[in-house]
Scaffold this motif. Sequence first.
Motif, PDB file in Angstrom:
ATOM      1  N   TYR B 496       0.858  -1.321   0.102  1.00  0.00           N
ATOM      2  CA  TYR B 496       0.034   0.101   0.017  1.00  0.00           C
ATOM      3  C   TYR B 496       0.896   1.185   0.241  1.00  0.00           C
ATOM      4  O   TYR B 496       1.768   1.288   0.756  1.00  0.00           O
ATOM      5  N   ASP B 497       0.678   2.127  -1.012  1.00  0.00           N
ATOM      6  CA  ASP B 497       1.352   3.191  -0.953  1.00  0.00           C
ATOM      7  C   ASP B 497       1.154   4.272   0.068  1.00  0.00           C
ATOM      8  O   ASP B 497       0.098   4.848   0.216  1.00  0.00           O
ATOM      9  N   ILE B 498       2.082   4.521   0.856  1.00  0.00           N
ATOM     10  CA  ILE B 498       1.976   5.256   1.910  1.00  0.00           C
ATOM     11  C   ILE B 498       2.968   6.651   1.828  1.00  0.00           C
ATOM     12  O   ILE B 498       3.047   7.420   3.030  1.00  0.00           O
ATOM     13  N   SER B 499       3.373   6.882   0.711  1.00  0.00           N
ATOM     14  CA  SER B 499       4.190   7.926   0.523  1.00  0.00           C
ATOM     15  C   SER B 499       3.541   9.252   0.973  1.00  0.00           C
ATOM     16  O   SER B 499       4.298  10.190   1.778  1.00  0.00           O
ATOM     17  N   GLN B 500       2.330   9.555   0.616  1.00  0.00           N
ATOM     18  CA  GLN B 500       1.640  10.789   1.139  1.00  0.00           C
ATOM     19  C   GLN B 500       1.508  10.559   2.633  1.00  0.00           C
ATOM     20  O   GLN B 500       1.696  11.731   3.202  1.00  0.00           O
ATOM     21  N   LYS B 501       1.118   9.424   2.978  1.00  0.00           N
ATOM     22  CA  LYS B 501       1.083   9.371   4.378  1.00  0.00           C
ATOM     23  C   LYS B 501       2.227   9.758   5.205  1.00  0.00           C
ATOM     24  O   LYS B 501       2.483  10.439   6.249  1.00  0.00           O
ATOM     25  N   ARG B 502       3.278   9.168   4.553  1.00  0.00           N
ATOM     26  CA  ARG B 502       4.842   9.389   5.151  1.00  0.00           C
ATOM     27  C   ARG B 502       5.126  11.055   5.085  1.00  0.00           C
ATOM     28  O   ARG B 502       5.853  11.510   5.927  1.00  0.00           O
ATOM     29  N   LYS B 503       4.724  11.648   3.863  1.00  0.00           N
ATOM     30  CA  LYS B 503       5.203  12.986   3.997  1.00  0.00           C
ATOM     31  C   LYS B 503       4.344  13.613   4.846  1.00  0.00           C
ATOM     32  O   LYS B 503       4.918  14.418   5.410  1.00  0.00           O
ATOM     33  N   ALA B 504       3.142  13.598   4.912  1.00  0.00           N
ATOM     34  CA  ALA B 504       2.162  14.002   5.906  1.00  0.00           C
ATOM     35  C   ALA B 504       2.716  13.737   7.352  1.00  0.00           C
ATOM     36  O   ALA B 504       2.771  14.754   8.064  1.00  0.00           O
ATOM     37  N   GLU B 505       3.278  12.473   7.498  1.00  0.00           N
ATOM     38  CA  GLU B 505       3.779  12.161   8.905  1.00  0.00           C
ATOM     39  C   GLU B 505       5.019  13.126   8.942  1.00  0.00           C
ATOM     40  O   GLU B 505       5.404  13.737  10.329  1.00  0.00           O
ATOM     41  N   GLU B 506       5.912  13.307   7.890  1.00  0.00           N
ATOM     42  CA  GLU B 506       7.175  13.956   8.132  1.00  0.00           C
ATOM     43  C   GLU B 506       6.808  15.257   8.588  1.00  0.00           C
ATOM     44  O   GLU B 506       7.499  15.849   9.252  1.00  0.00           O
ATOM     45  N   LEU B 507       6.035  16.058   7.788  1.00  0.00           N
ATOM     46  CA  LEU B 507       5.411  17.217   7.801  1.00  0.00           C
ATOM     47  C   LEU B 507       4.531  17.497   9.368  1.00  0.00           C
ATOM     48  O   LEU B 507       5.281  18.354   9.897  1.00  0.00           O
ATOM     49  N   LEU B 508       4.062  16.566   9.588  1.00  0.00           N
ATOM     50  CA  LEU B 508       3.652  16.600  11.028  1.00  0.00           C
ATOM     51  C   LEU B 508       4.997  16.779  12.238  1.00  0.00           C
ATOM     52  O   LEU B 508       4.801  17.450  13.253  1.00  0.00           O
ATOM     53  N   TYR B 509       5.719  15.798  11.874  1.00  0.00           N
ATOM     54  CA  TYR B 509       6.797  15.957  12.837  1.00  0.00           C
ATOM     55  C   TYR B 509       7.549  17.166  12.789  1.00  0.00           C
ATOM     56  O   TYR B 509       7.938  17.710  14.014  1.00  0.00           O
ATOM     57  N   LEU B 510       7.658  17.754  11.617  1.00  0.00           N
ATOM     58  CA  LEU B 510       8.505  18.817  11.386  1.00  0.00           C
ATOM     59  C   LEU B 510       7.646  19.911  12.364  1.00  0.00           C
ATOM     60  O   LEU B 510       8.198  20.786  13.154  1.00  0.00           O
TER      61      LEU B 510
END
Lengths: 131, 882
Positions: B496-510
């Motif tokens: 399951y492609d979670i790039s967007q989720k990852r990006k969102a998580e990354e952004l959230l982390y930032l």
Amino acid sequence: MRLEKVLLIDDSDIDNMVNKRVVEKAGLSSHIVVKNSAELAYNYLKELTVDGQEQIPDVIFLDIRMPEIDGFGFLEMFDSLPEVIHKQTKIVMLSSSIDAEDYKKAMDNRFVKQFLNKPLQKEAVINLVNV
Amino acid sequence: MRKQPLVFVTLGEPSLTGEIKNLAKDAGEQFSFIKPAQLVEEEFRRKIIESPSCLLLDYSCLKLFTGDPKITFLGDFSEILLIADKVVMENITEENHLPDNVSFICFPCTPEVFQMQIRQKTVAATRRFEQLKIMQKHKSLFVNSPQSKLLVTPDEARIVDANPAAASLFDIKLDDLLGSTLKRMHPDSYDVILTYLEKSLEEGRIVLNLKLPEEVKGKSIELEYIMDPVVIGDEKMVYLNVEDVTQKEKSNELFYQQAEMLRSTLESIDDLVFSLNKDGDFLEYYQPSGYNHLSLSADVFVGKNIYDVGFPLDVARKYIQTIDTVIYEDIQERIEYYLEAFGSRLWYEAKISPRKNAFGEIDGVTVICSDVTRQKKTEENLKKARDFYLTLLADFPIMIWKTNLTRRPDYFNKTWLDFTGNDLDSEMRKDWKEKIHPSDIGNFSSVLSNAYKNKQFFQLEHRLKYKSGEYRWVINAGRPFYNLDGQFAGFIGACYDISQKRKAEELLYLQKSAMESALEGIMIIKDDNQDYPVIYANKELARLTQIDETKIIGQSFLNILGCPVEGEIWKGMLKSLQTKNNFKGEFFTLEAEDKKQWRLVDMAPVKNRQHDNEHFVAVLSDITNTKEVEKTLREKNKQLQKTNEELDRFVYSTSHELRSPLMSVLGLLNLLEADVDDEERITYLSMIRESISRLDKIIHDIIDYSRNSRMGLMNEKIEFSRMIDKTIQNLKFIDNFEKVRFVTDVVESVPFLSDKKRIEIIINNFISNSLRFHNFEQKDPFIEIKVKTSHANAVITITDNGVGIQEKHLPKIYEMFYRGTEQSKGSGIGLYIVKEIVEKLGGSIDVKSETGKGTTFMVDIPNLIIRNYKMISLSVANDNNL
């Protein structure tokens, strides 16, 4: 028209001398009284009405900036003088002030007919008579 | 393998050794010379037990072993040959009965005799050893046999020997069994037993069946005795093999029952069973009732050929072909066919096996034929289902892969191929490491390997190469895949492609990091209409509220900010929460050290993902510094306003003051233009001069004033005497100067430091004022100037006996442009400047005056000597150098 009597009020002796000369030279009046403070002038006018002997001035040349009581202070005191003086006497402000505030404040006063800047000129005195 | 006998030679008599050795050389046997002591060693004993052996020893040596138990070891030898002389030999044989295996050799003897004797002994040793082994083996078999065995005497059936199995069978202890007779077990059949035993001695093996009475084992069992006569030693004995045949009887019964069952089973079986010869003729035909295989009754088939019973031609042909294969290759084959019956298609599966006759020859085939219509339909449905699921998988909107047993991928669905941009063939050729990010492949391999090992579900996140070449984050989950036979066939998994989720998580982390490092306290409040608990707070908030980060969460928002409960801000925040409106307010907390801490709280409702208005975000800032700055700014502004007003007034006044003498001059010039006499001209010119002087004075004052307000303070050593003298000198052109008596009284015991220029202005103003307002009519006009310095200050006092200042003017003399009387020729700035300067120098000023009597000004100015000690020293030093 001829002015019977003129009162000069100024703290500067030099200016009083100059003004007196100019009025004389204009030939308007032969009876010129000089007072070098507002207080002295007020007292003089007040005594006039009590005695009733001396003639009430037709024109008062009034300086603004004077020690103790300035020209505006005099105008307030003048208000308390008898009605007969108010009717007879015209007040002409004579000042070196070129402040618009001073001009406005002076012209707002009911006794003030004109506002002249120093030095007093013969022509200005003649014009005054014509008005 | 038969072992060569060994001859051990042990000699006590040294004289014999050489002779025996010589004889042994030619004897052709294996001789081994050993010492007497070695005979009893354990290792030697093992050796003689394992091989046929013979002992040759001299008689003197025998003495060493005569005492029991030492002598017993001799029994381990197959044969013993004693060396003795004639006399000894005769004595021993007369006195002692020697065992069979012991014999003498008489010495001295010839080599022939020796050889013969040794030969006899070794042969005997070999025979005896073999018998011993056989006996041991028999014994072992007897004892260890699982079968119950007895050895009995034939006359009274006394048990001489029995094995543990027999003891167990009779449930009697082995020791008790030995010595008793079979009468004990079979009291009623004892006579029969004795008869049979006797009979067996004559006829050999005899079998006897006997029932064991119930009292022996608590139940009735039937025993079978097999009697074998034996001769042991000289006695005739009988071996008894005893077997419990109770079960055997039952087994036979069971066999017949099972055979019966088989028969009925065959009859009730669902399958069609028939046999054909190699030409396709029916030999046998069993058809279960209600079987629909060809609409013929069973008995019709036998004797007919397969082509003649109504099979479709292709089916019959198939049968014949398969029969050939089965018969000639001796294998089992299967064929499948269908028959149309009652308008429906019925499927059959036939198992064709070779049929063997009584001589083991293949004479045809046996066919077991089953109706497999249902299975066939199931299979068809299964295939359809499989196709369906395959299509489903292909179009499934999630990337799907499958691996085989070697862990290599062997299936990818369309979604996967769309992702990687490859076709199925090239995708299959690529290994995992070509698909997965180099940093993730290690972990992936070990997870996959582990999953294969344990056949377990796995899930992990890794980067997968997208068709554009970039790597995208996916969640990859796989589970063991079992084929239709239920066998493990690899793994099947989904990504399951979670790039967007990852990006969102990354952004959230930032974002969270940013929030954490924010310079303002930030928190999120849950709007529960009751406690308003904090659900997030950053570090700064913890710092500002001085509550531990971990303890803030869950606390009521209203209580942690430190603003007064029920106070204006508190109420404001509550109202904001209740009405879901923004709120902003400032408050201060009282710290322990009573220092005001100003806080700004700015809160607003925020929507969550569901767009519910259930949260607030509040920003708390420390505005203590801002507040202080604001305060300072306000004060500065006020000051500035004052300064501006002063400046306005100053400009207004100054312009007037400057114009005034100018206008006087102008007026005088006007007069001079007209005709004037000389006297007048002189008066006017003098007046012009006076006016100009005044103008000049005003300008000087203005410069002084400007300097005071603009210039920084200087620290210089001031010498008052000189300064005062100079000032007085500068004033000497003023009218009536010469009429005044100046008195100076300067005491400069301590060096005085201050601003020289400013002090000068002060002194100048005082003296010139005194001069101007003096009374020259009196007898002694004077001006007295006193100065006294100390470490703390300098006090300057200027006294005159001039006109004095009226009391009503005193409070106003320091005002700008204030002029006491019309006599005043000054600008009205002088004393104003003095006061400004004194204030600037940090000093004070005082005045005492009485009209007509005089005036005293007193100025107190601080000495800067203390603060500038070094500077003074320097200054003094410089002065000294001068």
